[in-house]
Write a protein that holds these residues in place. Structure first.
Motif, PDB file in Angstrom:
ATOM      1  N   GLY A 292       3.435 -10.056  13.398  1.00 52.84           N
ATOM      2  CA  GLY A 292       2.610 -11.214  13.042  1.00 52.84           C
ATOM      3  C   GLY A 292       3.501 -12.296  12.454  1.00 52.84           C
ATOM      4  N   LYS A 293       3.019 -12.935  11.380  1.00 50.33           N
ATOM      5  CA  LYS A 293       3.792 -14.046  10.810  1.00 50.33           C
ATOM      6  C   LYS A 293       5.114 -13.541  10.211  1.00 50.33           C
ATOM      7  N   ILE A 294       5.019 -12.476   9.389  1.00 53.47           N
ATOM      8  CA  ILE A 294       6.244 -11.980   8.744  1.00 53.47           C
ATOM      9  C   ILE A 294       7.126 -11.241   9.755  1.00 53.47           C
ATOM     10  N   GLY A 295       6.495 -10.360  10.554  1.00 50.89           N
ATOM     11  CA  GLY A 295       7.256  -9.641  11.583  1.00 50.89           C
ATOM     12  C   GLY A 295       7.924 -10.623  12.545  1.00 50.89           C
TER      13      GLY A 295
ATOM     14  N   ALA B 290       8.911  -9.022  -2.598  1.00 51.93           N
ATOM     15  CA  ALA B 290       9.351  -9.688  -1.372  1.00 51.93           C
ATOM     16  C   ALA B 290       8.817 -11.120  -1.263  1.00 51.93           C
ATOM     17  N   PHE B 291       7.631 -11.346  -1.822  1.00 53.75           N
ATOM     18  CA  PHE B 291       7.011 -12.679  -1.696  1.00 53.75           C
ATOM     19  C   PHE B 291       7.572 -13.686  -2.702  1.00 53.75           C
ATOM     20  N   LEU B 292       8.439 -13.220  -3.599  1.00 55.73           N
ATOM     21  CA  LEU B 292       8.741 -13.992  -4.801  1.00 55.73           C
ATOM     22  C   LEU B 292       9.785 -15.096  -4.577  1.00 55.73           C
TER      23      LEU B 292
ATOM     24  N   LEU C 282      12.702  -0.169   0.510  1.00 49.82           N
ATOM     25  CA  LEU C 282      11.254  -0.280   0.265  1.00 49.82           C
ATOM     26  C   LEU C 282      10.950  -1.343  -0.782  1.00 49.82           C
ATOM     27  N   ASP C 283       9.967  -2.161  -0.493  1.00 44.91           N
ATOM     28  CA  ASP C 283       9.479  -3.100  -1.511  1.00 44.91           C
ATOM     29  C   ASP C 283       8.111  -2.659  -2.020  1.00 44.91           C
ATOM     30  N   VAL C 284       7.588  -1.617  -1.409  1.00 42.59           N
ATOM     31  CA  VAL C 284       6.229  -1.151  -1.731  1.00 42.59           C
ATOM     32  C   VAL C 284       6.243   0.376  -1.772  1.00 42.59           C
TER      33      VAL C 284
ATOM     34  N   TYR D 237       6.013  -3.445  18.237  1.00 47.72           N
ATOM     35  CA  TYR D 237       4.734  -2.788  18.497  1.00 47.72           C
ATOM     36  C   TYR D 237       3.654  -3.546  17.750  1.00 47.72           C
ATOM     37  N   ASP D 238       2.679  -4.045  18.503  1.00 50.44           N
ATOM     38  CA  ASP D 238       1.567  -4.792  17.906  1.00 50.44           C
ATOM     39  C   ASP D 238       0.463  -4.829  18.942  1.00 50.44           C
ATOM     40  N   PRO D 239      -0.785  -4.539  18.558  1.00 51.56           N
ATOM     41  CA  PRO D 239      -1.867  -4.603  19.555  1.00 51.56           C
ATOM     42  C   PRO D 239      -2.057  -6.006  20.131  1.00 51.56           C
TER      43      PRO D 239
ATOM     44  N   ASN E 177      10.335  -1.024   4.617  1.00 44.18           N
ATOM     45  CA  ASN E 177       8.887  -1.263   4.447  1.00 44.18           C
ATOM     46  C   ASN E 177       8.657  -2.311   3.363  1.00 44.18           C
ATOM     47  N   THR E 178       8.250  -3.496   3.826  1.00 49.35           N
ATOM     48  CA  THR E 178       7.859  -4.552   2.880  1.00 49.35           C
ATOM     49  C   THR E 178       6.369  -4.838   3.031  1.00 49.35           C
ATOM     50  N   ALA E 179       5.642  -3.973   3.764  1.00 55.87           N
ATOM     51  CA  ALA E 179       4.223  -4.258   4.054  1.00 55.87           C
ATOM     52  C   ALA E 179       3.330  -3.656   2.964  1.00 55.87           C
TER      53      ALA E 179
ATOM     54  N   ASN F  30      -1.799 -17.747   4.747  1.00 57.98           N
ATOM     55  CA  ASN F  30      -0.520 -18.306   5.194  1.00 57.98           C
ATOM     56  C   ASN F  30       0.317 -18.783   4.028  1.00 57.98           C
ATOM     57  N   TYR F  31       1.217 -17.970   3.585  1.00 62.60           N
ATOM     58  CA  TYR F  31       2.246 -18.530   2.715  1.00 62.60           C
ATOM     59  C   TYR F  31       3.581 -18.113   3.283  1.00 62.60           C
ATOM     60  N   SER F  32       4.592 -18.849   2.852  1.00 60.32           N
ATOM     61  CA  SER F  32       5.910 -18.682   3.470  1.00 60.32           C
ATOM     62  C   SER F  32       6.178 -17.250   3.948  1.00 60.32           C
TER      63      SER F  32
ATOM     64  N   SER G  65       9.681 -15.724   2.978  1.00 57.01           N
ATOM     65  CA  SER G  65       9.959 -15.031   1.718  1.00 57.01           C
ATOM     66  C   SER G  65      10.059 -13.525   1.969  1.00 57.01           C
ATOM     67  N   THR G  66       9.048 -12.961   2.597  1.00 54.91           N
ATOM     68  CA  THR G  66       9.012 -11.504   2.798  1.00 54.91           C
ATOM     69  C   THR G  66       9.972 -11.071   3.910  1.00 54.91           C
ATOM     70  N   ALA G  67      10.037 -11.872   4.980  1.00 59.52           N
ATOM     71  CA  ALA G  67      10.945 -11.514   6.090  1.00 59.52           C
ATOM     72  C   ALA G  67      12.396 -11.495   5.601  1.00 59.52           C
TER      73      ALA G  67
HETATM   74  P1  NAD Z   1      -0.192 -11.104   9.946  1.00 55.91           P
HETATM   75  O1  NAD Z   1      -1.652 -10.883   9.989  1.00 55.91           O
HETATM   76  O2  NAD Z   1       0.359 -12.422  10.352  1.00 55.91           O
HETATM   77  O3  NAD Z   1       0.542  -9.994  10.850  1.00 55.91           O
HETATM   78  C1  NAD Z   1       0.192  -8.643  10.888  1.00 55.91           C
HETATM   79  C2  NAD Z   1       0.397  -8.154  12.305  1.00 55.91           C
HETATM   80  O4  NAD Z   1       0.164  -6.754  12.327  1.00 55.91           O
HETATM   81  C3  NAD Z   1      -0.575  -8.791  13.311  1.00 55.91           C
HETATM   82  O5  NAD Z   1       0.143  -9.328  14.391  1.00 55.91           O
HETATM   83  C4  NAD Z   1      -1.461  -7.636  13.729  1.00 55.91           C
HETATM   84  O6  NAD Z   1      -1.892  -7.728  15.078  1.00 55.91           O
HETATM   85  C5  NAD Z   1      -0.519  -6.467  13.514  1.00 55.91           C
HETATM   86  N1  NAD Z   1      -1.216  -5.186  13.425  1.00 55.91           N
HETATM   87  C6  NAD Z   1      -2.485  -4.924  13.011  1.00 55.91           C
HETATM   88  N2  NAD Z   1      -2.743  -3.605  13.120  1.00 55.91           N
HETATM   89  C7  NAD Z   1      -1.629  -3.042  13.614  1.00 55.91           C
HETATM   90  C8  NAD Z   1      -1.268  -1.720  13.969  1.00 55.91           C
HETATM   91  N3  NAD Z   1      -2.138  -0.706  13.840  1.00 55.91           N
HETATM   92  N4  NAD Z   1      -0.038  -1.484  14.444  1.00 55.91           N
HETATM   93  C9  NAD Z   1       0.848  -2.497  14.589  1.00 55.91           C
HETATM   94  N5  NAD Z   1       0.579  -3.774  14.293  1.00 55.91           N
HETATM   95  C10 NAD Z   1      -0.645  -4.037  13.806  1.00 55.91           C
HETATM   96  O7  NAD Z   1       0.256 -10.725   8.469  1.00 55.91           O
HETATM   97  P2  NAD Z   1       1.633 -11.078   7.766  1.00 55.91           P
HETATM   98  O8  NAD Z   1       1.493 -12.344   7.002  1.00 55.91           O
HETATM   99  O9  NAD Z   1       2.739 -10.976   8.763  1.00 55.91           O
HETATM  100  O10 NAD Z   1       1.722  -9.910   6.676  1.00 55.91           O
HETATM  101  C11 NAD Z   1       1.854  -8.552   7.081  1.00 55.91           C
HETATM  102  C12 NAD Z   1       1.641  -7.636   5.899  1.00 55.91           C
HETATM  103  O11 NAD Z   1       2.731  -7.782   4.986  1.00 55.91           O
HETATM  104  C13 NAD Z   1       0.389  -7.972   5.046  1.00 55.91           C
HETATM  105  O12 NAD Z   1      -0.756  -7.339   5.545  1.00 55.91           O
HETATM  106  C14 NAD Z   1       0.767  -7.462   3.675  1.00 55.91           C
HETATM  107  O13 NAD Z   1       0.275  -6.152   3.517  1.00 55.91           O
HETATM  108  C15 NAD Z   1       2.295  -7.430   3.694  1.00 55.91           C
HETATM  109  N6  NAD Z   1       2.895  -8.386   2.728  1.00 55.91           N
HETATM  110  C16 NAD Z   1       3.723  -7.910   1.774  1.00 55.91           C
HETATM  111  C17 NAD Z   1       4.326  -8.787   0.893  1.00 55.91           C
HETATM  112  C18 NAD Z   1       5.272  -8.314  -0.196  1.00 55.91           C
HETATM  113  O14 NAD Z   1       5.515  -9.051  -1.148  1.00 55.91           O
HETATM  114  N7  NAD Z   1       5.830  -7.134  -0.078  1.00 55.91           N
HETATM  115  C19 NAD Z   1       4.069 -10.164   0.979  1.00 55.91           C
HETATM  116  C20 NAD Z   1       3.218 -10.603   1.988  1.00 55.91           C
HETATM  117  C21 NAD Z   1       2.623  -9.712   2.863  1.00 55.91           C
END
Ligand code: NAD
Length: 328
Positions: A152-155, A297-299, A257-259, A172-174, A231-233, A98-100, A103-105
């Protein structure tokens, strides 16, 4: 505790030093963790690792041999760690879950707005004394459909910001977050439906075997013509070759894209006097409809403080012989 910090960047050192609070002996190194550099941590009990470090089975074997028993990841993602191997060796691993998330959103929103409103193109033209507007038409975000993959947290933070823009939200999230859905009007549906209906698709799920190349030509073919992809994931969630083809055939109008799937070895360092040999990356960064930032994105101040504080919470717990709540 004596702790080796791999892949130290100048920007994070003060945050780590402050969080360590003079309680530990820290050895900062700019070297990334890989097979050849595991031995540098010899004599330390713990390491602090970055997302770009290699924590595969062989490297973990080496670390164990050199006395490492604790690995504190200063990241959310742990797809770069062979957790099974760490468990077999009895090495404890913890992340910073859990960090902010803002930042990424917020960075995802920045990429989206820059892409839609063509800020980069506009800046280039302005510097050439060209103030014409012909190339700069964007669209209102208001009432557009935003598809969020991984709520999740960022989404979730991204959803709240976009609901403030007056957007319609599909997710979309399971695992469904009913409270968030109620608050923002987000409607959960299938991945395909999200992709078919959204004007913007933003990726916020983790990289797992299931999500690797989840965004590929099959999914791109189902998307609305002119969609923007953010895509920031993690880079490998998107098949870059298929993305370039979808940009070429105009299914995707732009990507923020950040990644990038092969970012390891490219991002996080200065290549001023070297040549980067990666044709795929060149195609991506030279595409005028793509904006790329280098995994930044996290910066933010807040996120860096959170990361450092949690990293040392994990290490302090282990030093006291206790478990950390962030062990994975
Ligand atoms: P989180 O665990 O809070 O949220 C992730 C969500 O994705 C969860 O709700 C989970 O149920 C869902 N998920 C899992 N499998 C899935 C699938 N197959 N399809 C759809 N959803 C699915 O994590 P978060 O803190 O929100 O971070 C998300 C991702 O962002 C991290 O895993 C990391 O890779 C990436 N991230 C990138 C940066 C950056 O600087 N670019 C910074 C932080 C995190």
């Amino acid at each position: 505790m004596k702790i080796f910090v791999y892949s130290t960047h100048r920007f994070e050192k003060p945050f780590l030093q402050k969080a360590a609070n003079d309680n530990h002996e820290l050895i900062f190194s700019a070297f990334a963790l890989e097979a050849d550099t595991a031995k540098l941590a010899n004599g330390c009990k713990a390491i602090i690792a970055f997302t770009s470090d290699d924590l595969s089975a062989d490297v973990l074997d080496d670390l164990y041999y050199h006395g490492i028993r604790f690995i504190a990841l200063r990241s959310v993602g742990f797809d770069h760690v062979d957790l099974l191997k760490a468990k077999q060796l009895g090495i404890k691993v913890a992340n910073v879950p859990n960090y902010s998330p803002y930042s990424t959103a917020e960075h995802a929103v920045a990429l989206l707005l820059a892409l839609n409103r063509k800020l980069m193109v506009g800046q280039k033209l302005m510097k050439r004394n060209d103030f014409s507007l012909d190339e700069l038409i964007g669209f209102d975000m208001y009432q557009k459909t935003i598809g969020i993959v991984g709520v999740g947290k960022i989404g979730g933070a991204f959803a709240k910001i976009m609901s403030g823009f007056g957007c319609r939200l599909l997710g979309y999230d399971p695992i469904e977050n009913k409270g968030l859905a109620l608050k923002t009007g987000l409607v959960y549906t299938t991945l395909e439906e999200v992709c078919q209906q959204a004007d913007v698709v933003s990726i916020h799920c983790p990289l797992t075997p299931e999500t690797r190349y989840m965004f590929n030509k099959v999914l791109f073919a189902q998307m609305k013509k002119g969609v923007l992809l953010i895509n920031t994931a993690r880079g490998s969630i998107v098949n870059t070759i298929d993305l370039l083809a979808a940009l070429d055939n105009k299914t995707i109008a732009g990507a923020g894209l950040d990644v990038y799937e092969n970012e390891k070895g490219i991002f996080f360092r200065n290549h001023l006097n070297t040549i980067i040999i990666d044709q795929l990356f060149d195609k991506l960064r030279n595409n005028q409809n793509v904006i790329i930032t280098g995994h930044q994105a996290f910066l933010t101040q807040e996120a860096l403080t959170d990361i450092a504080t949690t990293t040392f919470y994990n290490l302090n717990q282990w030093e006291k012989g206790k478990s950390s709540t962030n062990e994975i």
